[in-house]
Design a protein around this motif. Structure first.
Motif, PDB file in Angstrom:
ATOM      1  N   ARG A   2       0.842  -1.109  -0.309  1.00 43.19           N
ATOM      2  CA  ARG A   2       0.083  -0.019  -0.053  1.00 43.19           C
ATOM      3  C   ARG A   2       0.896   1.179   0.006  1.00 43.19           C
ATOM      4  NH1 ARG A   2      -1.973  -0.709   4.416  1.00 43.19           N
ATOM      5  NH2 ARG A   2      -3.828  -1.827   3.912  1.00 43.19           N
ATOM      6  N   LEU A   3       1.906   1.266   0.869  1.00 40.74           N
ATOM      7  CA  LEU A   3       2.694   2.303   0.880  1.00 40.74           C
ATOM      8  C   LEU A   3       3.310   2.855  -0.351  1.00 40.74           C
ATOM      9  CD1 LEU A   3       3.113   4.422   3.122  1.00 40.74           C
ATOM     10  CD2 LEU A   3       5.256   3.019   4.051  1.00 40.74           C
ATOM     11  N   PRO A   4       4.239   2.207  -1.055  1.00 43.59           N
ATOM     12  CA  PRO A   4       4.798   2.423  -2.255  1.00 43.59           C
ATOM     13  C   PRO A   4       3.706   3.132  -3.317  1.00 43.59           C
ATOM     14  CG  PRO A   4       5.526   0.396  -1.687  1.00 43.59           C
ATOM     15  CD  PRO A   4       4.372   0.590  -0.712  1.00 43.59           C
ATOM     16  N   ILE A   5       2.193   2.441  -3.459  1.00 40.59           N
ATOM     17  CA  ILE A   5       1.532   2.759  -4.230  1.00 40.59           C
ATOM     18  C   ILE A   5       1.024   4.353  -3.900  1.00 40.59           C
ATOM     19  CG2 ILE A   5      -0.824   2.512  -5.147  1.00 40.59           C
ATOM     20  CD1 ILE A   5      -0.206  -0.429  -4.886  1.00 40.59           C
ATOM     21  N   ARG A 138       9.241   7.503   7.266  1.00 41.86           N
ATOM     22  CA  ARG A 138       9.073   9.108   7.682  1.00 41.86           C
ATOM     23  C   ARG A 138       8.434   9.688   6.719  1.00 41.86           C
ATOM     24  NH1 ARG A 138      11.034   6.862  11.533  1.00 41.86           N
ATOM     25  NH2 ARG A 138      12.635   7.268  12.627  1.00 41.86           N
ATOM     26  N   SER A 139       6.802   9.570   6.727  1.00 37.42           N
ATOM     27  CA  SER A 139       5.949   9.935   5.407  1.00 37.42           C
ATOM     28  C   SER A 139       5.812  11.628   5.668  1.00 37.42           C
ATOM     29  CB  SER A 139       4.723   9.389   5.717  1.00 37.42           C
ATOM     30  OG  SER A 139       4.624   7.853   5.465  1.00 37.42           O
ATOM     31  N   ALA A 140       6.058  12.141   6.958  1.00 38.57           N
ATOM     32  CA  ALA A 140       6.089  13.532   7.081  1.00 38.57           C
ATOM     33  C   ALA A 140       6.963  14.071   6.489  1.00 38.57           C
ATOM     34  CB  ALA A 140       5.952  13.703   8.347  1.00 38.57           C
ATOM     35  N   LEU A 174      -2.157  13.568   1.963  1.00 43.30           N
ATOM     36  CA  LEU A 174      -3.306  13.142   3.007  1.00 43.30           C
ATOM     37  C   LEU A 174      -3.122  11.593   2.657  1.00 43.30           C
ATOM     38  CD1 LEU A 174      -5.139  13.725   5.509  1.00 43.30           C
ATOM     39  CD2 LEU A 174      -6.728  13.956   3.816  1.00 43.30           C
ATOM     40  N   GLY A 175      -3.400  11.297   1.491  1.00 43.65           N
ATOM     41  CA  GLY A 175      -3.467   9.819   1.406  1.00 43.65           C
ATOM     42  C   GLY A 175      -2.207   9.060   1.841  1.00 43.65           C
ATOM     43  N   LEU A 176      -1.141   9.720   1.596  1.00 41.68           N
ATOM     44  CA  LEU A 176       0.167   9.002   1.882  1.00 41.68           C
ATOM     45  C   LEU A 176       0.369   8.914   3.482  1.00 41.68           C
ATOM     46  CD1 LEU A 176       3.151   8.233   1.087  1.00 41.68           C
ATOM     47  CD2 LEU A 176       3.827  10.376   1.321  1.00 41.68           C
ATOM     48  N   LEU A 177      -0.084  10.015   4.288  1.00 42.25           N
ATOM     49  CA  LEU A 177      -0.148  10.020   5.629  1.00 42.25           C
ATOM     50  C   LEU A 177      -1.257   8.912   6.163  1.00 42.25           C
ATOM     51  CD1 LEU A 177      -0.079  13.750   6.538  1.00 42.25           C
ATOM     52  CD2 LEU A 177       1.699  12.069   6.286  1.00 42.25           C
ATOM     53  N   ALA A 178      -2.206   8.900   5.705  1.00 41.23           N
ATOM     54  CA  ALA A 178      -3.190   7.746   5.860  1.00 41.23           C
ATOM     55  C   ALA A 178      -2.877   6.202   5.638  1.00 41.23           C
ATOM     56  CB  ALA A 178      -4.546   8.000   5.182  1.00 41.23           C
ATOM     57  N   ALA A 179      -2.082   5.999   4.540  1.00 36.09           N
ATOM     58  CA  ALA A 179      -1.703   4.744   4.420  1.00 36.09           C
ATOM     59  C   ALA A 179      -0.557   4.441   5.336  1.00 36.09           C
ATOM     60  CB  ALA A 179      -1.140   4.773   2.864  1.00 36.09           C
ATOM     61  N   GLU A 183      -0.497   1.164   7.601  1.00 32.89           N
ATOM     62  CA  GLU A 183       0.619   0.455   7.648  1.00 32.89           C
ATOM     63  C   GLU A 183       1.168   0.127   9.199  1.00 32.89           C
ATOM     64  OE1 GLU A 183       2.771  -2.043   5.126  1.00 32.89           O
ATOM     65  OE2 GLU A 183       1.287  -0.992   4.653  1.00 32.89           O
ATOM     66  N   ARG A 184       1.181   1.284   9.837  1.00 34.64           N
ATOM     67  CA  ARG A 184       1.745   1.091  11.310  1.00 34.64           C
ATOM     68  C   ARG A 184       0.708   0.166  11.923  1.00 34.64           C
ATOM     69  NH1 ARG A 184       6.011   4.424  12.311  1.00 34.64           N
ATOM     70  NH2 ARG A 184       6.563   5.966  10.899  1.00 34.64           N
ATOM     71  N   VAL A 185      -0.591   0.369  11.886  1.00 35.06           N
ATOM     72  CA  VAL A 185      -1.703  -0.382  12.683  1.00 35.06           C
ATOM     73  C   VAL A 185      -1.581  -1.841  12.322  1.00 35.06           C
ATOM     74  CG1 VAL A 185      -3.980  -0.543  13.065  1.00 35.06           C
ATOM     75  CG2 VAL A 185      -2.897   1.674  12.827  1.00 35.06           C
TER      76      VAL A 185
END
Length: 806
Positions: A2-5, A138-140, A174-179, A183-185
């Motif tokens: 999910r995160l690379p997408i 480090r998505s931020a 925002l979608g990147l931060l949500a993903a 992913e962490r959850v």
């Protein structure tokens, strides 16, 4: 996975902000391809657990291969594998791209070099975003490279960014931060869709669970919406809000702040600004307008016009005394002294050169301002013209056509500096200059012929969508397209004049503007470039090759000494007069009090010049309030439309037809018609109860609800009978084997609605019309379903990850 997408999607969303920089869309598809390549490599690396340190290197190699295949495939092995020849060709395209960026004004053409640089830049950003968000978690921090990509159009474009572009970019991040959060959850176990889960899955109450589950997304979406809407409502310190709409600046004048970092590059930007912001105002002693020059460009290198370094001597500072004498202007030349009082707007930023009528003989202004002796440009390295008021005395030459025909040759220093042309000037341009002028004509007559070529005989048109003034663009303008704006006209006439041996340079500044309320107003759309030609004894004289009028730059005017000679009547003596100047009688439909331009009255026989008035702040606020009211009325309009649709359904008369043997389809059709009628009536009654704040208990049958409402709210006999009829129709529809005929329920529903409305306050009735709770609940439910869709997408597992989590 999910995160690379999400990282690739965020890069693509932000890359959309580059579209105003280009004329076409080739760059987008090439950039989309490179984002897909980087994202694909990132997905494979995540699937096969490639060490994080190797992934960026692999992505760089993939980018190299992609660029080779797209841009230099003919020099690559099998069209894909890079070779020495393809690498050299790529390097050449990079150099060409950098050169084209310097040549062309925004929007630039989709040349191979520019597209290559754009693709490479987007690919590098995509790699950095993948590195921060996916490899380093480090998505931020991934917002930094995305911000650098987003800043590119904001730096080059004078127009504000469109709000849809900002929304798409914000949603991508925002979608990147949500993903990343999802992913962490998932490291703690499989994510469960709480809003749709059974009660035993979530120990908290349903309302609390829903709030916790959706809070992050709601905060994100709310922040984006507020960021778009608030600038349109709150007065800002800047002349325009970020997205180009809103009530404007606090002073109510509106417009765009002005800066002039490069004389030629900024011309088109100011001419195409959505608001004609006021740059300055001025008054002249004779009441006529003046062209106000900022810069004098004397160097043409084949690609662009630039100016020599300015030299301001301390002894020449404006407060020390008069200006240096105008180069080439003889004391015997007839001249007129004019005083001009100029006030620069407080919205102007970083104006280091003073707008002045040429040639200025004295400038009275506060601060350390110094003239350049060769060009009489007045500049300062310490002070800024923002908000300043100053007085200029100018000694304007008044040459006649006969006098200009007999002037002598220019001195050698003038010829050496102002006749210089690049050796690689296309031969077509040299031939064009000779073809459009008479070989036996004087320099002055050739200058007039050149001006007529651009304004009358050459078939040129005024168009802001152009590619600059150097190299192939100059040839294309003069030979093929013949469409451009003042930069192309001024630069081209100056080049042709040098070809013919007439010293020339390009001036950049403002036209005379518009006379409004007794003073001349100069706005950003009055930005202009024009050629200045040198004639010994008269000095530097302005010419005007840019077309004026409705199809050109409206405030551009030709000086009287540059008007072509026409022969009047049977007299053999030519007289200088405007050949096609409009007069008041030639311009029908104009009001008698239309503001006029004295320069046009004097030089063109009179022409009407429209005045652009700024929209008052109160009107802008009113428009914003009206827009908010329309938005607020959306729920009421939706409810009204739904009510009309239902009324058409329950207004139909339904008749039960006893079907004969073998005619069952007729019974089915009639029964379905009756069912739709009863369903629409019951749904309208249910919404009416919700809108008026009344409850319908889940355990109540239709008959029990009718009895309770009639008794609790003391319906009259007619309303009670209508309520009972609707309830009976619903029960028969639900439980009877063969529904009975119902007839039209329109009057019954209307009667019950009136009875319910009579029991509530006026405020409740108004709210039921403007902000019906039933519609608001539906809109909220729709938003919840959309968020549920995102939740389900987040729970998707691909390949081995799905099997492992199962």
């Amino acid at each position: 996975m999910r995160l690379p997408i999400a990282a690739g999607a965020a890069t693509g969303a932000v890359a959309l902000s580059l579209y105003p920089l280009f004329q076409e869309g080739t760059w987008f598809w090439a950039s989309l391809g490179i984002i897909l390549v980087v994202t694909g490599v990132g997905m494979l690396a995540s699937r096969y657990t490639v060490p994080n340190g190797l992934v960026p290197a692999a992505q760089l190699v993939a980018v190299w291969i992609y660029l080779t295949a797209v841009f230099t495939g003919d020099a690559a092995w099998a069209g894909v594998v890079p070779t020495k020849e393809s690498l050299i060709e790529l390097a050449g395209l990079v150099l060409t791209g950098f050169a084209d960026i310097q040549r062309f004004a925004v929007p630039v053409p989709d040349n191979a070099g520019i597209v290559l640089l754009t693709c490479a830049g987007v690919g590098l950003i995509a790699i950095l975003v993948d590195l921060f968000a996916v490899r380093l978690r480090r998505s931020a921090l991934a917002g930094l490279p995305l911000l650098s990509l987003f800043v590119v159009p904001a730096s080059f474009m004078d127009d504000p960014l469109s709000w849809p572009t900002v929304v798409v970019a914000a949603l991508g991040f925002l979608g990147l931060l949500a993903a990343d959060g999802q992913e962490r959850v998932t490291h703690w176990g499989r994510a469960v869709l709480v809003r749709r889960a059974p009660s035993f899955v979530a120990p908290r109450p349903a309302a609390e669970t829903t709030t916790l589950r959706l809070s992050g997304k709601r905060v994100g979406f709310t922040a984006i919406i507020l960021a778009i809407l608030l600038p349109s409502l709150v007065p800002t310190l800047e002349p325009d809000p970020l997205f180009g709409f809103g009530v404007g600046s606090g002073n109510g004048r509106g417009g765009n702040s002005i800066s002039i970092p490069n004389p030629m590059v900024n011309l088109r930007g100011e001419l195409s600004l959505p608001a004609n912001s006021t740059v300055l105002t001025y008054n002249t002693s004779d009441g006529a307008p003046r062209y106000l020059r900022l810069y004098s460009l004397d160097i043409f290198d084949g690609e662009q016009w630039t100016m020599s370094p300015t030299q301001g001597r301390p002894e020449d500072r404006t407060f020390e005394g008069p200006m240096p004498p105008a180069p080439g202007q003889s004391p015997s030349m007839p001249a007129a002294s004019v005083t001009t009082d100029v006030s620069v707007s407080d919205e102007v930023e970083n104006m280091k050169f003073l707008p002045l009528p040429y040639p200025a003989s004295q400038v009275r202004i506060e601060g350390d301002w110094r003239p350049d002796r060769d060009t009489l440009m007045v500049f300062s390295t310490r002070d800024d013209a923002r908000g300043l008021t100053y007085r200029v005395t100018s000694t304007e030459p008044k040459p006649t056509a006969d006098l200009l025909k007999t002037v002598g040759n220019a001195p050698q220093p003038i010829n050496e500096r102002y006749l210089r042309l690049p050796e690689n000037l296309p031969p077509e341009i040299r031939q064009l200059a000779e073809d459009q002028t008479d070989a036996n004509a004087t320099p002055y007559e050739k200058a007039i012929q050149l001006q007529e070529f651009f304004t009358t005989t050459g078939g040129f048109t005024y168009n802001l969508a152009t590619q600059g003034h150097g190299g192939t663009a100059l040839t294309d303008f003069l030979i093929r397209s013949r469409a451009g704006y003042c930069e192309q006209f001024a630069a081209s006439m100056a080049v042709l004049a040098r070809v013919l041996g007439i010293p020339s340079r390009v001036a950049v500044g403002y036209t005379g503007g518009v006379n409004y309320s007794g003073q001349w107003n100069v706005g950003t759309r009055d930005s202009h470039a024009w050629p200045e030609l040198y004639f010994e004894g008269a000095g530097w004289l302005r010419f005007e090759p840019t077309p004026n009028g409705p199809t050109g730059q409206g405030s551009a005017t030709r000086p009287i000494y540059s008007q072509p000679e026409v022969t009047t009547g049977g007299d053999d003596e030519p007289t200088t007069s405007p050949s096609s100047a409009p007069t008041s009688s030639d311009t029908p439909g104009q009001a008698a009090d239309t503001p006029r331009n004295p320069m046009l009255d004097r030089e063109l026989g009179g022409a009407f010049l429209p005045v652009e008035e700024e929209m008052p702040l109160a009107v802008k606020i009113g428009i914003g309030v009206a827009a908010l009211l329309l938005i607020a009325l959306v729920p009421g309009m939706i409810r009204w439309q739904l009510r009309l649709r239902r009324r058409r359904a329950y207004s139909r008369d339904t008749v039960q037809v006893e079907a004969a043997q073998g005619s069952a389809p007729i019974v089915a059709v009639r029964s379905n018609l009756g069912q739709a009628t009863v369903t629409a009536a019951w749904a309208e009654l249910d919404d009416a109860l919700c809108d008026y704040g009344m409850t319908r208990r889940p355990s109540e049958s239709p008959r029990a609800l009718a009895r309770r409402l009639s008794e609790q709210y003391e319906f009259d006999a007619e309303a009670t009978a209508s309520m009972a009829k609707i309830a009976e129709a619903v029960e028969r529809m639900l439980f009877a084997r063969t529904p009975a005929p119902t007839g039209s329920l329109r009057e019954d529903v209307r009667r019950v609605r009136r009875a319910l409305a009579a029991t509530v306050s006026r405020g409740r009735r108004i709210r039921a019309v403007l902000l019906p709770p039933s519609t608001l609940l539906r809109m909220r439910a729709m938003g919840g379903r959309v968020l549920d869709g995102f939740d389900r997408l987040e729970n998707i597992r691909l390949g081995r990850a799905a099997r492992r989590n199962a």
